[in-house]
Design a protein around this motif. Sequence first.
Motif, PDB file in Angstrom:
ATOM      1  N   LEU A 351      79.134  85.001  65.743  1.00 49.69           N
ATOM      2  CA  LEU A 351      78.333  83.892  65.170  1.00 49.69           C
ATOM      3  C   LEU A 351      79.010  83.283  63.917  1.00 49.69           C
ATOM      4  CD1 LEU A 351      75.656  82.363  65.080  1.00 49.69           C
ATOM      5  CD2 LEU A 351      74.647  84.266  63.650  1.00 49.69           C
ATOM      6  N   VAL A 352      79.697  83.983  63.280  1.00 52.37           N
ATOM      7  CA  VAL A 352      80.458  83.412  62.015  1.00 52.37           C
ATOM      8  C   VAL A 352      81.479  82.470  62.450  1.00 52.37           C
ATOM      9  CG1 VAL A 352      82.347  83.750  60.306  1.00 52.37           C
ATOM     10  CG2 VAL A 352      80.294  85.254  60.550  1.00 52.37           C
ATOM     11  N   ALA A 353      82.074  82.573  63.671  1.00 50.13           N
ATOM     12  CA  ALA A 353      83.344  81.787  64.178  1.00 50.13           C
ATOM     13  C   ALA A 353      82.591  80.658  64.694  1.00 50.13           C
ATOM     14  CB  ALA A 353      83.888  82.393  65.037  1.00 50.13           C
ATOM     15  N   ASP A 354      81.280  80.799  65.280  1.00 49.33           N
ATOM     16  CA  ASP A 354      80.565  79.401  66.025  1.00 49.33           C
ATOM     17  C   ASP A 354      80.099  78.519  64.695  1.00 49.33           C
ATOM     18  OD1 ASP A 354      80.981  80.078  68.737  1.00 49.33           O
ATOM     19  OD2 ASP A 354      78.972  81.281  68.577  1.00 49.33           O
ATOM     20  N   LEU A 355      79.754  79.328  63.509  1.00 45.46           N
ATOM     21  CA  LEU A 355      79.214  78.394  62.440  1.00 45.46           C
ATOM     22  C   LEU A 355      80.352  77.799  61.674  1.00 45.46           C
ATOM     23  CD1 LEU A 355      76.772  77.718  60.454  1.00 45.46           C
ATOM     24  CD2 LEU A 355      77.472  79.857  59.261  1.00 45.46           C
ATOM     25  N   ALA A 356      81.553  78.468  61.691  1.00 48.79           N
ATOM     26  CA  ALA A 356      82.598  77.725  61.157  1.00 48.79           C
ATOM     27  C   ALA A 356      83.090  76.626  61.729  1.00 48.79           C
ATOM     28  CB  ALA A 356      83.755  78.776  60.777  1.00 48.79           C
ATOM     29  N   ILE A 357      82.964  76.699  63.038  1.00 46.91           N
ATOM     30  CA  ILE A 357      83.725  75.541  63.967  1.00 46.91           C
ATOM     31  C   ILE A 357      82.410  74.525  63.773  1.00 46.91           C
ATOM     32  CG2 ILE A 357      83.752  74.670  66.534  1.00 46.91           C
ATOM     33  CD1 ILE A 357      85.010  77.706  67.240  1.00 46.91           C
ATOM     34  N   TRP A 358      81.482  74.811  63.836  1.00 45.41           N
ATOM     35  CA  TRP A 358      80.161  73.633  63.569  1.00 45.41           C
ATOM     36  C   TRP A 358      80.368  72.965  62.447  1.00 45.41           C
ATOM     37  CZ3 TRP A 358      75.039  74.340  61.223  1.00 45.41           C
ATOM     38  CH2 TRP A 358      74.159  73.130  61.291  1.00 45.41           C
ATOM     39  N   LEU A 359      80.502  73.652  61.283  1.00 44.93           N
ATOM     40  CA  LEU A 359      80.796  73.223  60.048  1.00 44.93           C
ATOM     41  C   LEU A 359      81.992  72.717  59.718  1.00 44.93           C
ATOM     42  CD1 LEU A 359      78.590  75.830  57.883  1.00 44.93           C
ATOM     43  CD2 LEU A 359      77.829  73.436  58.720  1.00 44.93           C
ATOM     44  N   GLN A 360      83.030  72.892  60.569  1.00 45.86           N
ATOM     45  CA  GLN A 360      84.383  72.470  60.389  1.00 45.86           C
ATOM     46  C   GLN A 360      84.926  72.911  59.152  1.00 45.86           C
ATOM     47  OE1 GLN A 360      84.185  68.143  60.626  1.00 45.86           O
ATOM     48  NE2 GLN A 360      84.245  68.036  62.956  1.00 45.86           N
ATOM     49  N   LEU A 361      84.946  74.402  58.878  1.00 45.34           N
ATOM     50  CA  LEU A 361      85.422  74.970  57.809  1.00 45.34           C
ATOM     51  C   LEU A 361      86.726  75.688  57.936  1.00 45.34           C
ATOM     52  CD1 LEU A 361      82.188  76.933  56.955  1.00 45.34           C
ATOM     53  CD2 LEU A 361      82.871  74.792  56.004  1.00 45.34           C
ATOM     54  N   ASN A 362      87.478  75.776  56.922  1.00 45.81           N
ATOM     55  CA  ASN A 362      88.821  76.337  56.706  1.00 45.81           C
ATOM     56  C   ASN A 362      88.806  77.348  55.513  1.00 45.81           C
ATOM     57  OD1 ASN A 362      90.515  75.600  59.232  1.00 45.81           O
ATOM     58  ND2 ASN A 362      89.917  73.317  58.555  1.00 45.81           N
ATOM     59  N   ALA A 363      89.812  78.043  55.487  1.00 46.32           N
ATOM     60  CA  ALA A 363      89.955  78.744  54.192  1.00 46.32           C
ATOM     61  C   ALA A 363      88.741  79.746  54.022  1.00 46.32           C
ATOM     62  CB  ALA A 363      90.199  78.212  53.056  1.00 46.32           C
ATOM     63  N   ILE A 364      88.231  80.442  55.072  1.00 48.17           N
ATOM     64  CA  ILE A 364      87.034  81.181  55.234  1.00 48.17           C
ATOM     65  C   ILE A 364      87.431  82.795  54.889  1.00 48.17           C
ATOM     66  CG2 ILE A 364      85.343  81.822  56.600  1.00 48.17           C
ATOM     67  CD1 ILE A 364      86.219  79.852  58.616  1.00 48.17           C
ATOM     68  N   ILE A 365      86.420  83.118  53.796  1.00 50.37           N
ATOM     69  CA  ILE A 365      86.159  84.502  53.597  1.00 50.37           C
ATOM     70  C   ILE A 365      84.996  85.275  54.078  1.00 50.37           C
ATOM     71  CG2 ILE A 365      86.036  86.319  51.694  1.00 50.37           C
ATOM     72  CD1 ILE A 365      87.283  84.273  49.916  1.00 50.37           C
ATOM     73  N   ILE A 366      85.355  86.295  55.342  1.00 50.39           N
ATOM     74  CA  ILE A 366      84.051  86.742  55.896  1.00 50.39           C
ATOM     75  C   ILE A 366      83.626  88.142  55.276  1.00 50.39           C
ATOM     76  CG2 ILE A 366      83.056  87.243  58.133  1.00 50.39           C
ATOM     77  CD1 ILE A 366      85.389  85.479  59.295  1.00 50.39           C
ATOM     78  N   GLU A 367      82.594  88.272  54.835  1.00 50.99           N
ATOM     79  CA  GLU A 367      81.975  89.455  54.376  1.00 50.99           C
ATOM     80  C   GLU A 367      80.718  89.891  55.113  1.00 50.99           C
ATOM     81  OE1 GLU A 367      82.862  88.856  49.466  1.00 50.99           O
ATOM     82  OE2 GLU A 367      81.005  88.671  50.377  1.00 50.99           O
TER      83      GLU A 367
END
Length: 434
Positions: A351-367
Amino acid sequence: MLGSRTELRKGCLWLVGNGQNINIFTDPWIPTIQGATPLRPDNGSQGFTKVSELIDNNTEQWNVQALQQLDDPYISNQILRIVPNSTADDKLVWKFTDHGNFTPQSFQKMYKNQQGESSTICESTFPWKRLWDVKRVAPKIKMFVWRVLHNGLGVSKRIGKYITGVSTTCIICMKEEESVDHLLIHCDLARVAWFASPLGLRLQGDDQRTISSLLELLLSRNDNEASLIMGMCLCWAIWKARNEKVFENKSINVQGILTVALYWYNLYFNFNDDEDSPVTDVNVNPDVSIPVTWTAPIHPRIKINVDAAWKDGCYACAAVARNSEGTCLGAGTRLGRSDKVEYAEADGFFLVADLAIWLQLNAIIIEGASQIVVKSLKGELQNTPWRIWRLKDDITRKMLSLNSAGSYNYVPKPANSAAHFLAALAFTHNVQHM
């Protein structure tokens, strides 16, 4: 063993890849139905034999029209819950261990109901069988608790009985004799730790309480042994902190005790099905520098926290994205079904990956608060749980599509509260949204 082939078959399960090696009606491959193998329908199912014939070659997803030929809507729905992978081979696993490999111990557990081990102290009324049946706790902590309940710790009061001149005063509070009960539940530090822990127990004014009665109380709670295991880990952390002060003259603080307790709780509780679990391959020490509260990332990084709520085969996972100022950039929830909580936790990272794609995010830290999923994604587990093999690969591929593999960090529940509460809310109200 040859005479037990029928029993051995009960523990085998095919993980669907391209479906070319799996026979639809003779092989076990649907984990959510009785026997894992569907019955052949009266209509002959149009001559279908291999699972690959039920997969659409163009979409690489299930062919719904072909599934309808099975003439059983329930079986078709269960198949739709399986995610095929046309780029991977089918894999046969032993479903009674988390790492998917057969072990004699797991076969014995499947074949017969083991009798609980008895205590050598016959007059004890402690429910020993239930204690030994607890699985999702580190074996060394379970053995430590056995020593605790048999007054086998080297506390000062006990040592003083055999060696003259040894001070029996508690080295932490300097108020009373250091007995097992005093150290673990009546010492000022211990009482603060129990209250500050997720259990939130108030032990002040309960001077007659023993560690045995407290653990028995936690064992009686109907919470899937969560309270008992948290209590066992807390006792272990208090004992370790006490020894560091005695032998290394290190200072003691409640935050350090809770960090160690939560580390061991999360490492085993959401994962360890049996003593053959791959958790035993991880030889690491808890990092006491792990924060117990959420911290903002350094600009321009974005931090996404993830967690899952699971009960009785249903789950909700949640992801929350925030920037360096703590501003929420977006969130999402997803509902699903799984017989194991580690799959729910892993789906949260998907779900994090889907959210990052939807928000067009980069430089992500996943906790996240799942040690097993984080270590699997970081490649630090020798044996990844078979239930999340495919999902792990899908997460990695999706993250690479962002031109950023992301970084994965474990954090305890208190530092993951936003995702934790959102997952609980989504589970309670059946909400799936992004």
